[in-house]
Scaffold this motif. Sequence first.
Motif, PDB file in Angstrom:
ATOM      1  N   GLY A  22       0.804  -1.221   0.000  1.00  0.00           N
ATOM      2  CA  GLY A  22       0.000   0.000   0.000  1.00  0.00           C
ATOM      3  C   GLY A  22       0.834   1.266   0.000  1.00  0.00           C
ATOM      4  O   GLY A  22       0.339   2.351   0.258  1.00  0.00           O
ATOM      5  N   HIS A  23       2.120   1.133  -0.282  1.00  0.00           N
ATOM      6  CA  HIS A  23       3.005   2.303  -0.338  1.00  0.00           C
ATOM      7  C   HIS A  23       2.751   3.110  -1.598  1.00  0.00           C
ATOM      8  O   HIS A  23       2.242   2.592  -2.599  1.00  0.00           O
ATOM      9  CB  HIS A  23       4.472   1.858  -0.304  1.00  0.00           C
ATOM     10  N   LYS A  34       0.688   3.067  -8.705  1.00  0.00           N
ATOM     11  CA  LYS A  34       1.620   3.272  -7.578  1.00  0.00           C
ATOM     12  C   LYS A  34       2.111   1.965  -6.966  1.00  0.00           C
ATOM     13  O   LYS A  34       3.001   1.969  -6.134  1.00  0.00           O
ATOM     14  CB  LYS A  34       1.000   4.191  -6.527  1.00  0.00           C
ATOM     15  N   ALA A  35       1.549   0.836  -7.397  1.00  0.00           N
ATOM     16  CA  ALA A  35       2.021  -0.451  -6.883  1.00  0.00           C
ATOM     17  C   ALA A  35       3.089  -1.093  -7.763  1.00  0.00           C
ATOM     18  O   ALA A  35       3.625  -2.141  -7.424  1.00  0.00           O
ATOM     19  CB  ALA A  35       0.838  -1.405  -6.725  1.00  0.00           C
ATOM     20  N   HIS A  36       3.358  -0.483  -8.905  1.00  0.00           N
ATOM     21  CA  HIS A  36       4.301  -1.063  -9.865  1.00  0.00           C
ATOM     22  C   HIS A  36       5.320  -0.033 -10.330  1.00  0.00           C
ATOM     23  O   HIS A  36       4.972   1.126 -10.604  1.00  0.00           O
ATOM     24  CB  HIS A  36       3.562  -1.601 -11.106  1.00  0.00           C
ATOM     25  N   LEU A  37       6.567  -0.479 -10.402  1.00  0.00           N
ATOM     26  CA  LEU A  37       7.619   0.358 -10.997  1.00  0.00           C
ATOM     27  C   LEU A  37       8.546  -0.571 -11.760  1.00  0.00           C
ATOM     28  O   LEU A  37       9.262  -1.374 -11.168  1.00  0.00           O
ATOM     29  CB  LEU A  37       8.399   1.125  -9.931  1.00  0.00           C
ATOM     30  N   ASN A  38       8.497  -0.453 -13.081  1.00  0.00           N
ATOM     31  CA  ASN A  38       9.311  -1.314 -13.936  1.00  0.00           C
ATOM     32  C   ASN A  38      10.532  -0.542 -14.432  1.00  0.00           C
ATOM     33  O   ASN A  38      10.526   0.692 -14.485  1.00  0.00           O
ATOM     34  CB  ASN A  38       8.468  -1.813 -15.111  1.00  0.00           C
ATOM     35  N   SER A  84      10.153   0.122  -1.719  1.00  0.00           N
ATOM     36  CA  SER A  84       8.973   0.970  -1.596  1.00  0.00           C
ATOM     37  C   SER A  84       8.889   1.525  -0.185  1.00  0.00           C
ATOM     38  O   SER A  84       9.464   0.978   0.758  1.00  0.00           O
ATOM     39  CB  SER A  84       7.697   0.191  -1.931  1.00  0.00           C
ATOM     40  N   SER A  85       8.174   2.630  -0.047  1.00  0.00           N
ATOM     41  CA  SER A  85       7.951   3.229   1.265  1.00  0.00           C
ATOM     42  C   SER A  85       6.741   4.156   1.185  1.00  0.00           C
ATOM     43  O   SER A  85       6.208   4.415   0.099  1.00  0.00           O
ATOM     44  CB  SER A  85       9.180   4.033   1.725  1.00  0.00           C
ATOM     45  N   HIS A  86       6.347   4.678   2.354  1.00  0.00           N
ATOM     46  CA  HIS A  86       5.280   5.670   2.406  1.00  0.00           C
ATOM     47  C   HIS A  86       5.868   7.031   2.082  1.00  0.00           C
ATOM     48  O   HIS A  86       6.735   7.514   2.785  1.00  0.00           O
ATOM     49  CB  HIS A  86       4.669   5.725   3.814  1.00  0.00           C
ATOM     50  N   GLY A  87       5.384   7.647   1.016  1.00  0.00           N
ATOM     51  CA  GLY A  87       5.925   8.941   0.632  1.00  0.00           C
ATOM     52  C   GLY A  87       5.458  10.073   1.514  1.00  0.00           C
ATOM     53  O   GLY A  87       6.047  11.145   1.540  1.00  0.00           O
ATOM     54  N   GLY A  88       4.368   9.846   2.256  1.00  0.00           N
ATOM     55  CA  GLY A  88       3.872  10.895   3.138  1.00  0.00           C
ATOM     56  C   GLY A  88       4.929  11.330   4.137  1.00  0.00           C
ATOM     57  O   GLY A  88       5.003  12.485   4.532  1.00  0.00           O
ATOM     58  N   ASP A  89       5.733  10.376   4.566  1.00  0.00           N
ATOM     59  CA  ASP A  89       6.917  10.672   5.385  1.00  0.00           C
ATOM     60  C   ASP A  89       8.090  10.113   4.595  1.00  0.00           C
ATOM     61  O   ASP A  89       8.305   8.907   4.565  1.00  0.00           O
ATOM     62  CB  ASP A  89       6.792   9.995   6.746  1.00  0.00           C
ATOM     63  N   TRP A  90       8.822  11.018   3.970  1.00  0.00           N
ATOM     64  CA  TRP A  90       9.861  10.582   3.044  1.00  0.00           C
ATOM     65  C   TRP A  90      10.898   9.680   3.687  1.00  0.00           C
ATOM     66  O   TRP A  90      11.613   8.971   2.999  1.00  0.00           O
ATOM     67  CB  TRP A  90      10.583  11.794   2.451  1.00  0.00           C
ATOM     68  N   ASN A  91      10.967   9.716   4.991  1.00  0.00           N
ATOM     69  CA  ASN A  91      12.039   8.984   5.647  1.00  0.00           C
ATOM     70  C   ASN A  91      11.575   7.722   6.358  1.00  0.00           C
ATOM     71  O   ASN A  91      12.250   7.214   7.240  1.00  0.00           O
ATOM     72  CB  ASN A  91      12.760   9.927   6.607  1.00  0.00           C
ATOM     73  N   GLN A  92      10.421   7.231   5.948  1.00  0.00           N
ATOM     74  CA  GLN A  92       9.998   5.923   6.440  1.00  0.00           C
ATOM     75  C   GLN A  92      10.953   4.854   5.906  1.00  0.00           C
ATOM     76  O   GLN A  92      11.540   5.019   4.830  1.00  0.00           O
ATOM     77  CB  GLN A  92       8.578   5.608   5.960  1.00  0.00           C
TER      78      GLN A  92
END
Lengths: 115, 114
Positions: free
Chosen positions: B28-29, B71-75, B93-101
Amino acid sequence: AQKVTQAQTEISVVEKEDVTLDCVYETRDTTYYLFWYKQPPSGELVFLIRRNSFDEQNEISGRYSWNFQKSTSSFNFTITASQVVDSAVYFCALSGGTSYGKLTFGQGTILTVHP
Amino acid sequence: DTAVSQTPKYLVTQMGNDKSIKCEQNLGHDTMYWYKQDSKKFLKIMFSYNNKELIINETVPNRFSPKSPDKAHLNLHINSLELGDSAVYFCASSHGGDWNQPQHFGDGTRLSIL
């Protein structure tokens, strides 16, 4: 520019010894985050810990402990009573407050624990 | 129930070929990354996307083109492969809402150019 230096390229210990992996960083950001990742021989990258620049409390998790010292720009990682399963490459990494999550990694330290 | 999965795990191909590596995350990132790990184990970021938008584009040859259909795929597509492209490529992958997750990494794709 950000930089992370792990001065120890390789460390070899015998099981049950304590071992400390050094990490020194450089950044101009006032807010930043430090991470440690483990890469076992199987190759995946495993997240171990995140620490933000405002929290200098040391952390302990089982046999693992981390010592963050802002005054010396260091974030060292100690494994107590090492085990063979701890053998891996360990990476220290830095993410600045303005870097949109970009991780700057150190060169990695290869830890070998002998039985 | 793998969190970040990359395919293929191994890719052996000839110089000059074009190849793609796929990455999918079910965490869900909203932010995904590509990193390259060279033969000396050094890890360096290549790209990142947040909600399908390119956020980080490091100095990478334009033979490398990331594509994020959702947002679930990056090729990662690589044209005209060169010997120097041999490396392990990691998706994260990470949560972009907090860039440093913390970033969660896939198992890597080992690319070998003959």
